[in-house]
Design an enzyme around this catalytic site. Structure first.
Site, PDB file in Angstrom:
ATOM      1  N   SER A  33      -1.020  -3.236  10.451  1.00  0.00           N
ATOM      2  CA  SER A  33      -0.674  -4.115   9.346  1.00  0.00           C
ATOM      3  C   SER A  33       0.610  -4.888   9.628  1.00  0.00           C
ATOM      4  O   SER A  33       1.589  -4.327  10.122  1.00  0.00           O
ATOM      5  CB  SER A  33      -0.500  -3.285   8.080  1.00  0.00           C
ATOM      6  N   ARG A  67       0.845  -1.199   0.000  1.00  0.00           N
ATOM      7  CA  ARG A  67       0.000   0.000   0.000  1.00  0.00           C
ATOM      8  C   ARG A  67       0.877   1.245   0.000  1.00  0.00           C
ATOM      9  O   ARG A  67       1.986   1.249   0.518  1.00  0.00           O
ATOM     10  CB  ARG A  67      -0.894   0.031   1.249  1.00  0.00           C
ATOM     11  N   ASP A 101      -8.876  -9.800   9.471  1.00  0.00           N
ATOM     12  CA  ASP A 101      -8.401  -8.440   9.172  1.00  0.00           C
ATOM     13  C   ASP A 101      -9.423  -7.343   9.476  1.00  0.00           C
ATOM     14  O   ASP A 101      -9.041  -6.261   9.897  1.00  0.00           O
ATOM     15  CB  ASP A 101      -7.994  -8.358   7.696  1.00  0.00           C
ATOM     16  N   ARG A 150       2.427 -12.087  -0.230  1.00  0.00           N
ATOM     17  CA  ARG A 150       1.159 -12.473   0.385  1.00  0.00           C
ATOM     18  C   ARG A 150       0.544 -13.681  -0.296  1.00  0.00           C
ATOM     19  O   ARG A 150       0.878 -14.013  -1.422  1.00  0.00           O
ATOM     20  CB  ARG A 150       0.178 -11.302   0.286  1.00  0.00           C
ATOM     21  N   LYS A 167      -9.603  -2.538   2.037  1.00  0.00           N
ATOM     22  CA  LYS A 167      -9.329  -1.344   2.843  1.00  0.00           C
ATOM     23  C   LYS A 167     -10.171  -0.152   2.402  1.00  0.00           C
ATOM     24  O   LYS A 167     -10.626   0.627   3.229  1.00  0.00           O
ATOM     25  CB  LYS A 167      -7.848  -0.977   2.758  1.00  0.00           C
ATOM     26  N   HIS A 179     -10.326  -2.398  11.953  1.00  0.00           N
ATOM     27  CA  HIS A 179      -9.210  -3.196  11.435  1.00  0.00           C
ATOM     28  C   HIS A 179      -8.903  -4.282  12.465  1.00  0.00           C
ATOM     29  O   HIS A 179      -7.884  -4.235  13.156  1.00  0.00           O
ATOM     30  CB  HIS A 179      -8.000  -2.287  11.212  1.00  0.00           C
ATOM     31  N   TYR A 199       2.998 -16.613  18.682  1.00  0.00           N
ATOM     32  CA  TYR A 199       2.231 -17.595  17.903  1.00  0.00           C
ATOM     33  C   TYR A 199       1.313 -18.443  18.791  1.00  0.00           C
ATOM     34  O   TYR A 199       0.549 -17.888  19.569  1.00  0.00           O
ATOM     35  CB  TYR A 199       3.197 -18.440  17.060  1.00  0.00           C
ATOM     36  N   TYR A 250      -1.779  -3.689  -6.631  1.00  0.00           N
ATOM     37  CA  TYR A 250      -1.427  -4.459  -5.434  1.00  0.00           C
ATOM     38  C   TYR A 250      -2.420  -4.306  -4.281  1.00  0.00           C
ATOM     39  O   TYR A 250      -2.769  -3.197  -3.880  1.00  0.00           O
ATOM     40  CB  TYR A 250      -0.034  -4.052  -4.928  1.00  0.00           C
ATOM     41  N   CYS A 266       1.258  -7.054  11.881  1.00  0.00           N
ATOM     42  CA  CYS A 266       1.597  -7.159  13.303  1.00  0.00           C
ATOM     43  C   CYS A 266       0.953  -8.363  13.980  1.00  0.00           C
ATOM     44  O   CYS A 266       0.891  -8.439  15.204  1.00  0.00           O
ATOM     45  CB  CYS A 266       1.231  -5.878  14.033  1.00  0.00           C
ATOM     46  N   ASN A 320       6.704  -8.210   1.965  1.00  0.00           N
ATOM     47  CA  ASN A 320       5.238  -8.078   1.978  1.00  0.00           C
ATOM     48  C   ASN A 320       4.590  -9.051   0.985  1.00  0.00           C
ATOM     49  O   ASN A 320       3.482  -8.823   0.507  1.00  0.00           O
ATOM     50  CB  ASN A 320       4.817  -6.634   1.661  1.00  0.00           C
TER      51      ASN A 320
END
Ligand code: GTP
Ligand code: SPV
Ligand code: MN
Length: 588
Positions: free
Chosen positions: A246, A67, A273, A364, A204, A224, A492, A195, A248, A362
């Site tokens: 984002s 982004r 998300d 994905r 978003k 979010h 985790y 993207y 995190c 980044n």
């Protein structure tokens, strides 16, 4: 007579001048044609058909991998309505400037019309959007990320109640890239990027920026946040929403394989998300996941850290900017073990360690949510799931790395809003620009709030008064480091230990100790059996350092001042209360 949808599509086609217009129905046969178009584009490749059936690798332009927040605008007549944390353009000026870039942008290309629903097809909380795009990759992605095609057309009918989004790749030059939002018109324009959040306009642009604006108007919340259900022994499931910025850890937390599964604690995924939430008849805030897929960060996600995610990714998945092995399988840093020989990096070059990471940081995956082994039986419940806890968190650098304890609970809703409003986190590879710079990111919404952030805080405060059974509000920090910069907490699947404490607090149990910033687990409060952690590390993880917080409060003051008189008085009040609590705790 043209329907409102057709009229808008005709208008968009009049501007962008495509060679042809194709209305998408979402069928399998259509998807095969779209994938064919995507492969003909030359930047997408089929992966190993045996081990990764119906999976593709897409390489985006190397200048278009994340982004672009500096090219993202909120366009309201009054600049103050966008507020100090958003880029702003006047709507007329924006349309003039970016209209010139869109004029004829689809010449020689196909315009795909993608009707989609954000949210389960039969949920009253869901909403329809329509994206027109000249990118087959975007169409294929939207088919995974939303309920797309006929199902959306059926829901929309001849209604004008949809959020239109006009997307063109343009020439992919960042100098001619703009992501524009017109919240009053509920319109999105995006040009120059193919993207993620820049191009999949349901995510978003609609589900957060436009939806946050609608939510304030209509008395609900668009956040979010991941949505998870924590099952406890006996089978009861308690739902929580967590807002982390984002990259995190939302997807990883939402799809966690719990280390306490043998004790009956298990995590179910509702969303990874975004959460749309409305007060339900039972007095709880009810959340739906507006998305149908996960657009997740690949690097750092592996068989050891997250087998649920890895299990989901072996079919029907689009990979973007990952590396590829000699067997045409996807690969990235953190996948499992050392890089295999014969890797091709995300740019399509033979890889060796001198070339930096093989996958873009980044990189994905785009995967249907239903493929996750952890998907909740309630993930498409039309009424949503009742939320009992909100969790704020982030990734912290510098002084902040030792500021927030592993977990703490706010005193009440208003204090919780203060905790969310003062969140900070390091920038990550999810957006272009420097990585690792700590910045304020209230409620993880800094890049996604479609209006003045001060008004957004006010909306949160008002929602708190309206929700009969409001969620309790917590803050977590998986990223606290020791003096050698090593993570103190394993993260985790071990994070379930923290979720368990949160659940116990929600139920009015759970041993806690009061500190000036809120309640932290008492020394015996966390379930730590089976975890190798030293008493010193635990001490360090739960510590509240007064000196650091005094500095933090000065920073907060500065941050709040940005909003001037628009900042809700309640947040100043919370700031004062916090400093009084510290004065009491540590008398001068
Ligand atoms: P967006 O999709 O950008 O909104 O990101 P996200 O919040 O869903 O983040 P995600 O779960 O994809 O995690 C991003 C990165 O953080 C990955 O590299 C993960 O490996 C890493 N990560 C996730 N959870 C943890 C954790 O508990 N501890 C540590 N140390 N790293 C984590
Ligand atoms: C984020 O950056 O928060 C994401 C990825 O979820 S993107 O869709 O690119 O915005
Ligand atoms: Mn996100």
């Amino acid at each position: 007579m043209a329907t409102p949808l057709e009229s808008w599509v005709n208008e968009a086609a009049g501007l962008t001048k495509p060679d042809r217009v194709v209305y998408c129905d979402g069928s399998d046969s259509e998807n095969q044609r779209i994938i064919g178009e995507m492969l003909r584009g030359g930047d997408s490749f089929p992966l190993n058909e045996k081990t990764y059936p119906n999976c593709y690798l897409h390489r985006s332009s190397p200048n278009d991998v994340a982004r672009t927040e500096h090219l993202t605008f909120i366009c309201t007549p009054d600049k103050d309505d966008a507020g100090p944390t958003n880029n702003w353009m006047d709507p007329g000026g924006a349309k003039h400037k970016v209209g010139a870039l869109l004029d004829g942008a689809m010449h020689g290309r196909t315009m795909y019309v993608v009707p989609y629903i954000m949210g389960p097809a039969n949920s009253p909380l869901s909403k329809v959007g329509v994206e027109v795009t000249d990118s087959p990759y975007v169409v294929a992605s939207m088919r995974i990320m939303s309920r797309m095609g006929k199902v959306a057309m059926d829901r929309l009918g001849a209604s004008s109640d949809f959020v239109p989004g006009l997307h063109s790749l343009g020439d992919l030059d960042p100098m001619r890239r703009y992501i524009l939002h017109f919240p009053q018109e509920k319109l999105i324009w995006s040009v120059g990027s193919g993207y993620g959040g820049n191009a999949l306009l349901g995510k978003k642009c609609f589900a957060l920026r436009i939806a946050s604006y609608m939510a304030r108007e209509q008395g609900w919340m668009a956040e979010h946040m991941l949505i998870l259900g924590l099952e406890s022994p006996g089978g009861k499931v308690t739902y929580m929403g967590a807002a982390f910025p984002s990259a995190c850890g939302k997807t990883n937390l939402a799809m966690m394989v719990s280390v306490l599964e043998n004790q009956g604690y298990r995590v179910w995924t509702v969303g990874d998300d975004i959460a749309w939430m409305k007060i339900g008849d039972d007095g709880y805030l009810h959340a739906i996941n507006p998305e149908a897929g996960f657009f997740g960060v690949a690097p750092g996600t592996g068989l050891k850290t997250n087998p649920n995610v890895m299990g989901a990714l072996t079919k029907n998945t689009l990979f973007t900017n990952v590396a590829m092995t000699a067997q045409r399988e996807p690969w990235w840093e953190g996948f499992d073990g050392a890089p295999p020989a014969g890797l091709i990096n995300w740019k399509g070059e033979p890889w060796d360690s001198s070339k930096g990471p093989a996958a873009h940081p980044n990189a994905r995956y785009t995967v249907p949510a239903r493929q996750s082994p952890s998907i909740s039986p309630k993930w498409e419940a039309p009424e949503g799931v009742p939320i009992s806890a909100f969790i704020f968190g982030g990734r912290f650098g510098g002084r902040r790395a030792r500021l927030a304890p592993l977990v703490y609970e706010s005193f009440d809703w208003q204090h919780g809003v203060f905790v969310g409003a003062t969140m900070a986190s390091e920038t990550t590879a999810a957006a272009t620009g420097d990585v690792g710079v700590t910045r304020r990111d209230p409620m993880a919404m800094l890049p996604f709030c479609g209006y003045n952030m001060a008004d957004y805080f006010q909306h949160w405060l008002e929602m708190g008064k309206k929700i009969p059974k409001p969620p309790k509000i917590f803050h977590v920090n998986w990223f606290r480091r020791d003096a050698d910069r090593k993570f103190l907490w394993p993260g985790y699947g071990e994070n379930v230990r923290v979720l368990k404490w949160i659940l116990e607090r929600v139920e009015g149990r759970g041993a806690a100790e009061e500190t000036p910033i809120g309640y932290v687990p008492a020394r015996n409060g966390l379930t730590l059996d089976g975890l190798k952690i030293s008493p010193q590390a635990l001490e360090e993880l739960l510590k509240v350092n007064a000196d650091d917080w005094v500095q933090e409060m000065a920073d907060t003051q500065e941050f709040f001042d940005k909003f001037g008189s628009r900042l809700p008085r309640e947040l100043r009040e919370e700031h004062e209360k916090l400093s009084r609590r510290f004065q009491r705790a540590v008398p001068a």
